[in-house]
Design a protein around this motif. Structure first.
Motif, PDB file in Angstrom:
ATOM      1  N   GLN A  19     -66.048  87.035  -4.133  1.00  0.00           N
ATOM      2  CA  GLN A  19     -67.156  87.984  -4.130  1.00  0.00           C
ATOM      3  C   GLN A  19     -66.734  89.250  -3.381  1.00  0.00           C
ATOM      4  OE1 GLN A  19     -69.516  89.852  -5.094  1.00  0.00           O
ATOM      5  NE2 GLN A  19     -70.965  88.189  -5.321  1.00  0.00           N
ATOM      6  N   GLU A  52     -68.008  92.222  -3.482  1.00  0.00           N
ATOM      7  CA  GLU A  52     -69.156  93.004  -3.012  1.00  0.00           C
ATOM      8  C   GLU A  52     -69.819  92.293  -1.837  1.00  0.00           C
ATOM      9  OE1 GLU A  52     -69.707  95.983  -4.379  1.00  0.00           O
ATOM     10  OE2 GLU A  52     -68.016  95.568  -5.714  1.00  0.00           O
ATOM     11  N   ASP A  76     -72.177  90.227   0.243  1.00  0.00           N
ATOM     12  CA  ASP A  76     -73.066  89.111  -0.071  1.00  0.00           C
ATOM     13  C   ASP A  76     -73.385  88.419   1.249  1.00  0.00           C
ATOM     14  OD1 ASP A  76     -73.951  86.416  -0.564  1.00  0.00           O
ATOM     15  OD2 ASP A  76     -73.181  86.570  -2.609  1.00  0.00           O
TER      16      ASP A  76
END
Length: 121
Positions: free
Chosen positions: A83, A85, A87
């Motif tokens: 991930q 981005e 999170d």
């Protein structure tokens, strides 16, 4: 293709592990600092002629910090790969991993104080 022998397989594994350790040292600022501290503590151990038991405790503490830091870096790299981005769940995982490093670092610092404060003062 013939199966590799046990010895060849183990030697390859050691090679991969050494490569990983060198990558960790070359690419991670926190490990560079910890390796520097390791060298300083090793020099202090020789200077103050610490006992065999103190060496064992010091080596164990250093190994724990470096090992857990390596695992923390691996967790962070995998999390960033999965991930990229922001999170909050990934942030939670990374915070826990960093917390583990902090806990063993505190324990290592206490061990260092127990060994060296009486020798310095």
């Amino acid at each position: 293709m013939p199966k590799e022998s046990f010895l060849v397989n183990r030697l390859k594994s050691v090679g991969y592990a050494l490569r990983g350790a060198l990558l960790l040292i070359r690419t991670e600022a926190s490990i560079k600092i910890q390796v520097f501290i390791t060298l300083v503590m090793t020099a202090l151990g020789f200077y103050y002629d610490i006992s065999n038991t103190e060496w064992i405790l010091q080596i164990f503490a250093i190994a724990m910090v470096l090992g857990v830091e390596g695992m923390n870096t691996a967790v962070e790299k995998v999390a960033d790969y999965i991930q990229p981005e922001f999170d909050p769940k990934i942030g939670f995982i990374k915070d826990i991993s960093a917390g583990a490093v902090m806990l063993v670092s505190i324990a290592a610092s206490i061990i260092g104080c127990i060994i060296y404060i009486p020798k310095i003062f």
